[in-house]
Write a protein that holds these residues in place. Structure first.
Motif, mmCIF file in Angstrom:
data_model
loop_
_atom_site.group_PDB
_atom_site.id
_atom_site.type_symbol
_atom_site.label_atom_id
_atom_site.label_comp_id
_atom_site.label_asym_id
_atom_site.label_seq_id
_atom_site.Cartn_x
_atom_site.Cartn_y
_atom_site.Cartn_z
ATOM 1 N N GLU A 1 -5.485 -3.198 2.082
ATOM 2 C CA GLU A 1 -4.124 -3.726 1.998
ATOM 3 C C GLU A 1 -3.408 -3.170 0.766
ATOM 4 O O GLU A 1 -4.041 -2.837 -0.245
ATOM 5 C CB GLU A 1 -4.151 -5.261 1.925
ATOM 6 N N ILE A 2 -2.090 -3.094 0.855
ATOM 7 C CA ILE A 2 -1.278 -2.643 -0.281
ATOM 8 C C ILE A 2 -1.340 -3.693 -1.387
ATOM 9 O O ILE A 2 -1.350 -4.898 -1.125
ATOM 10 C CB ILE A 2 0.181 -2.438 0.171
ATOM 11 N N ARG A 3 -1.364 -3.233 -2.622
ATOM 12 C CA ARG A 3 -1.355 -4.189 -3.731
ATOM 13 C C ARG A 3 -0.326 -3.787 -4.780
ATOM 14 O O ARG A 3 0.032 -2.609 -4.898
ATOM 15 C CB ARG A 3 -2.737 -4.298 -4.364
ATOM 16 N N ARG A 4 0.139 -4.756 -5.524
ATOM 17 C CA ARG A 4 1.109 -4.509 -6.598
ATOM 18 C C ARG A 4 0.403 -3.822 -7.765
ATOM 19 O O ARG A 4 -0.711 -4.178 -8.121
ATOM 20 C CB ARG A 4 1.720 -5.845 -7.035
ATOM 21 N N ASN A 5 1.063 -2.841 -8.342
ATOM 22 C CA ASN A 5 0.516 -2.134 -9.492
ATOM 23 C C ASN A 5 0.752 -2.973 -10.744
ATOM 24 O O ASN A 5 1.868 -3.028 -11.256
ATOM 25 C CB ASN A 5 1.173 -0.760 -9.627
ATOM 26 N N GLU A 6 -0.287 -3.610 -11.225
ATOM 27 C CA GLU A 6 -0.150 -4.518 -12.362
ATOM 28 C C GLU A 6 -0.096 -3.779 -13.691
ATOM 29 O O GLU A 6 0.228 -4.376 -14.720
ATOM 30 C CB GLU A 6 -1.325 -5.507 -12.379
ATOM 31 N N THR A 7 -0.448 -2.492 -13.715
ATOM 32 C CA THR A 7 -0.495 -1.750 -14.983
ATOM 33 C C THR A 7 0.853 -1.169 -15.370
ATOM 34 O O THR A 7 1.016 -0.629 -16.453
ATOM 35 C CB THR A 7 -1.513 -0.598 -14.877
ATOM 36 N N SER A 8 1.836 -1.262 -14.468
ATOM 37 C CA SER A 8 3.146 -0.673 -14.737
ATOM 38 C C SER A 8 4.171 -1.767 -15.026
ATOM 39 O O SER A 8 4.164 -2.827 -14.397
ATOM 40 C CB SER A 8 3.595 0.155 -13.534
ATOM 41 N N LYS A 9 5.062 -1.500 -15.980
ATOM 42 C CA LYS A 9 6.120 -2.460 -16.292
ATOM 43 C C LYS A 9 7.163 -2.523 -15.186
ATOM 44 O O LYS A 9 7.676 -3.586 -14.855
ATOM 45 C CB LYS A 9 6.793 -2.081 -17.616
ATOM 46 N N THR A 10 7.472 -1.368 -14.608
ATOM 47 C CA THR A 10 8.412 -1.357 -13.482
ATOM 48 C C THR A 10 7.639 -1.592 -12.189
ATOM 49 O O THR A 10 6.496 -1.135 -12.052
ATOM 50 C CB THR A 10 9.149 -0.010 -13.401
ATOM 51 N N PRO A 11 8.238 -2.308 -11.243
ATOM 52 C CA PRO A 11 7.524 -2.621 -9.999
ATOM 53 C C PRO A 11 7.117 -1.357 -9.241
ATOM 54 O O PRO A 11 7.909 -0.433 -9.084
ATOM 55 C CB PRO A 11 8.545 -3.434 -9.196
ATOM 56 N N GLU B 1 4.483 0.637 2.523
ATOM 57 C CA GLU B 1 4.148 0.212 3.891
ATOM 58 C C GLU B 1 4.362 1.350 4.885
ATOM 59 O O GLU B 1 3.576 1.537 5.820
ATOM 60 C CB GLU B 1 4.997 -1.005 4.276
ATOM 61 N N SER B 2 5.419 2.121 4.699
ATOM 62 C CA SER B 2 5.699 3.244 5.591
ATOM 63 C C SER B 2 4.620 4.322 5.452
ATOM 64 O O SER B 2 4.148 4.877 6.449
ATOM 65 C CB SER B 2 7.077 3.824 5.283
ATOM 66 N N PHE B 3 4.207 4.593 4.219
ATOM 67 C CA PHE B 3 3.172 5.596 3.978
ATOM 68 C C PHE B 3 1.838 5.157 4.596
ATOM 69 O O PHE B 3 1.163 5.942 5.274
ATOM 70 C CB PHE B 3 3.006 5.815 2.477
ATOM 71 N N LEU B 4 1.479 3.890 4.397
ATOM 72 C CA LEU B 4 0.234 3.383 4.978
ATOM 73 C C LEU B 4 0.296 3.427 6.507
ATOM 74 O O LEU B 4 -0.702 3.756 7.169
ATOM 75 C CB LEU B 4 -0.020 1.957 4.494
ATOM 76 N N SER B 5 1.460 3.116 7.068
ATOM 77 C CA SER B 5 1.625 3.172 8.523
ATOM 78 C C SER B 5 1.403 4.592 9.044
ATOM 79 O O SER B 5 0.754 4.790 10.080
ATOM 80 C CB SER B 5 3.018 2.679 8.911
ATOM 81 N N ASP B 6 1.921 5.596 8.321
ATOM 82 C CA ASP B 6 1.723 6.989 8.735
ATOM 83 C C ASP B 6 0.237 7.361 8.710
ATOM 84 O O ASP B 6 -0.257 8.058 9.605
ATOM 85 C CB ASP B 6 2.509 7.933 7.816
ATOM 86 N N LEU B 7 -0.471 6.886 7.678
ATOM 87 C CA LEU B 7 -1.904 7.169 7.599
ATOM 88 C C LEU B 7 -2.650 6.519 8.764
ATOM 89 O O LEU B 7 -3.511 7.136 9.400
ATOM 90 C CB LEU B 7 -2.466 6.648 6.275
ATOM 91 N N ARG B 8 -2.318 5.264 9.032
ATOM 92 C CA ARG B 8 -2.983 4.541 10.118
ATOM 93 C C ARG B 8 -2.711 5.199 11.474
ATOM 94 O O ARG B 8 -3.598 5.302 12.322
ATOM 95 C CB ARG B 8 -2.510 3.083 10.148
ATOM 96 N N GLN B 9 -1.468 5.612 11.687
ATOM 97 C CA GLN B 9 -1.114 6.254 12.952
ATOM 98 C C GLN B 9 -1.903 7.545 13.136
ATOM 99 O O GLN B 9 -2.358 7.862 14.245
ATOM 100 C CB GLN B 9 0.392 6.542 13.003
ATOM 101 N N ALA B 10 -2.060 8.312 12.067
ATOM 102 C CA ALA B 10 -2.820 9.563 12.156
ATOM 103 C C ALA B 10 -4.278 9.286 12.521
ATOM 104 O O ALA B 10 -4.866 9.987 13.350
ATOM 105 C CB ALA B 10 -2.736 10.313 10.827
ATOM 106 N N ALA B 11 -4.843 8.247 11.906
ATOM 107 C CA ALA B 11 -6.228 7.891 12.218
ATOM 108 C C ALA B 11 -6.347 7.384 13.652
ATOM 109 O O ALA B 11 -7.304 7.714 14.367
ATOM 110 C CB ALA B 11 -6.731 6.836 11.233
#
Length: 454
Positions: free
Chosen positions: A11-21, A45-55
């Motif tokens: 699952e996608i997760r928030r990058n906690e190490t960066s000050k900007t979201p 989400e769009s990038f992950l969807s493209d990866l999933r579709q390819a798989a």
């Protein structure tokens, strides 16, 4: 190149190490963990969807970079033309035929504008034909181009702007100005501009996903598109008497009963608000047709017509799921006794074809849009006055669906029920048919007057 089909996603997760979201997409290829950080959750989400579709479509992934081969092709592109062709390869397997056609249409309009000033430029018509019929098809679907078309494609390949140029607003403005015009230089219809701009936006978002652009340059361009019209023109909707006369007129059109065998098809559009593709795909097993009273149609497939070059099967009427719904969704539509009777008589006279299809051409094939449109135009001349024939009234068979939905709304059927029967969401229904709801102003005025007098 070391490739693998062993792919796992998290699952996608928030990058906690960066000050900007920012958001991190994580996946594993051949046992090696990969990640990519994107600025927004939507991009992630769009990038992950493209990866999933390819798989999902069985594509091999490069172990070193973690990208599927189609995405790797896009990342290796150096020009806009190369990138767009890689984008087509990526989108094709999981896009509907109509969407493929729309993507090609938009990009064949934009690409000629994104070129350098090189000698030997082919004329606009040749460039568009070369793109539509040859260049903007996946490698496995691409026919051999004749000499003139091959020359046009070579010119595009050599003259195409560098991919990095897409990050400049002046380049994007060239694309926007191009999609706002037809080949003859006149303005495109507002809805066409909106559709083509959406395709351009998607291509640029894909470039951002892959890290080829820092941000979508469309968001920086102050370009005002023409206003689109979503509402149905109330002038197209026939009343019940006119609909009955048109359906009768259909039966008198054509030789060897051509119109007669199509009358029930038009009746489904009017009495059940079916889209033409849904009516064409209707099967006997989808219909409950009692001897008396109301019946029901269960709509679960559509057979929209599109050029065979955009389909996987080579069939112009490829079977699809319902519009804006999942493939396994169905839509039950109660139908009045009038339509029950018409369908029972049609089945009794013509029977059912392969797979239970109710409507067939004279030769037993799928009914083509050109065939039923020709019949409809002749029926209009028989049933309507010359002034009405020249007007927008029922100009297209699709307008029967508009007439049905307008009738239901004006009869006081609650909007959620109408939306369910027509296959719309409630908000789209009310927005599209806002001008077709008649008589509500007088009701509102009366209620306000009653409240003031209280």
């Amino acid at each position: 190149m070391n490739t693998s089909y062993d792919v796992k996603f998290w699952e996608i997760r928030r990058n906690e190490t960066s000050k900007t979201p920012s958001y991190v997409v994580r996946w594993k290829v051949g046992g090696r963990q990969k990640s990519k950080t994107l600025r927004t959750k939507a991009l992630a989400e769009s990038f992950l969807s493209d990866l999933r579709q390819a798989a999902k479509r069985g594509e091999a992934f490069d172990v070193e970079t973690g990208f599927p081969l189609s995405m790797l092709q896009a990342k290796s592109a150096r020009t806009v033309f190369e990138f767009v062709r890689a984008y087509i390869e990526m989108k094709w397997p999981h896009a509907a035929a109509k969407s493929r056609d729309s993507i090609s249409d938009a990009l064949s309009t934009v690409l000629p504008a994104l070129t350098k000033d090189r000698p030997g430029r082919p004329d606009a018509g040749a460039l568009r034909t070369a793109l539509r019929k040859y260049a903007l098809l996946p490698a496995g679907k691409r026919p051999n181009a004749p000499h003139e078309m091959a020359q046009a494609i070579r010119w595009l390949d050599g003259a195409s702007l560098d991919l990095a140029d897409l990050g400049e607003t002046r380049t994007v403005r060239l694309a926007l100005d191009a999609l706002a015009l037809r080949l003859d230089g006149t303005a495109s219809a507002p809805n066409t501009v909106a559709r083509k701009r959406a395709v351009l936006h998607a291509v640029l978002e894909y470039a951002v996903e892959l890290g080829e652009l820092p941000a979508n340059p469309l968001h920086k361009v102050k370009w005002k598109p023409p206003k689109t019209t979503e509402t149905v023109d109330p002038r197209v909707a026939v009343n019940p008497r006119q609909a009955g006369e048109l359906l009768t007129a259909v039966t008198y059109v054509g030789r060897r009963g051509r119109g007669r065998r199509l009358m029930a098809l038009f009746a489904c559009m009017y009495y059940a608000a079916l889209r033409p593709g849904e009516a064409v795909g209707l099967r006997l097993q989808d219909c409950h047709l009692p001897a008396e009273g109301w019946g029901q149609i269960t709509v679960d497939v559509s057979r929209p017509e599109v050029n065979t070059q955009w389909t996987d099967s080579g069939d112009a009427h490829e079977e699809r799921g319902l519009k804006h719904r999942g493939r396994d969704d169905v839509r039950p539509v109660p139908i009045p006794p009038e339509l029950v009777r018409i369908l029972r008589e049609h089945v009794q006279e013509y029977g059912a074809g392969e797979g239970g299809r109710i409507f067939r051409s004279e030769r037993g094939g799928v009914v083509a849009s050109t065939a039923y449109t020709e019949v409809w135009q002749e029926a209009r001349k028989l049933a309507l006055t010359p002034a009405q024939v020249a007007s927008p009234l029922a100009r297209r068979p699709y307008d029967l669906r508009h007439a049905a939905v307008s009738l239901w709304l004006n009869a006081g059927v609650p909007a959620p029920d109408v939306a369910e029967r027509a296959g719309h969401s409630v908000d789209v229904l009310l927005r599209v048919y806002a001008k077709c709801i008649d008589g509500q102003k007088e009701i509102a005025n009366r209620r306000i007057s009653d409240a003031l007098a209280a």
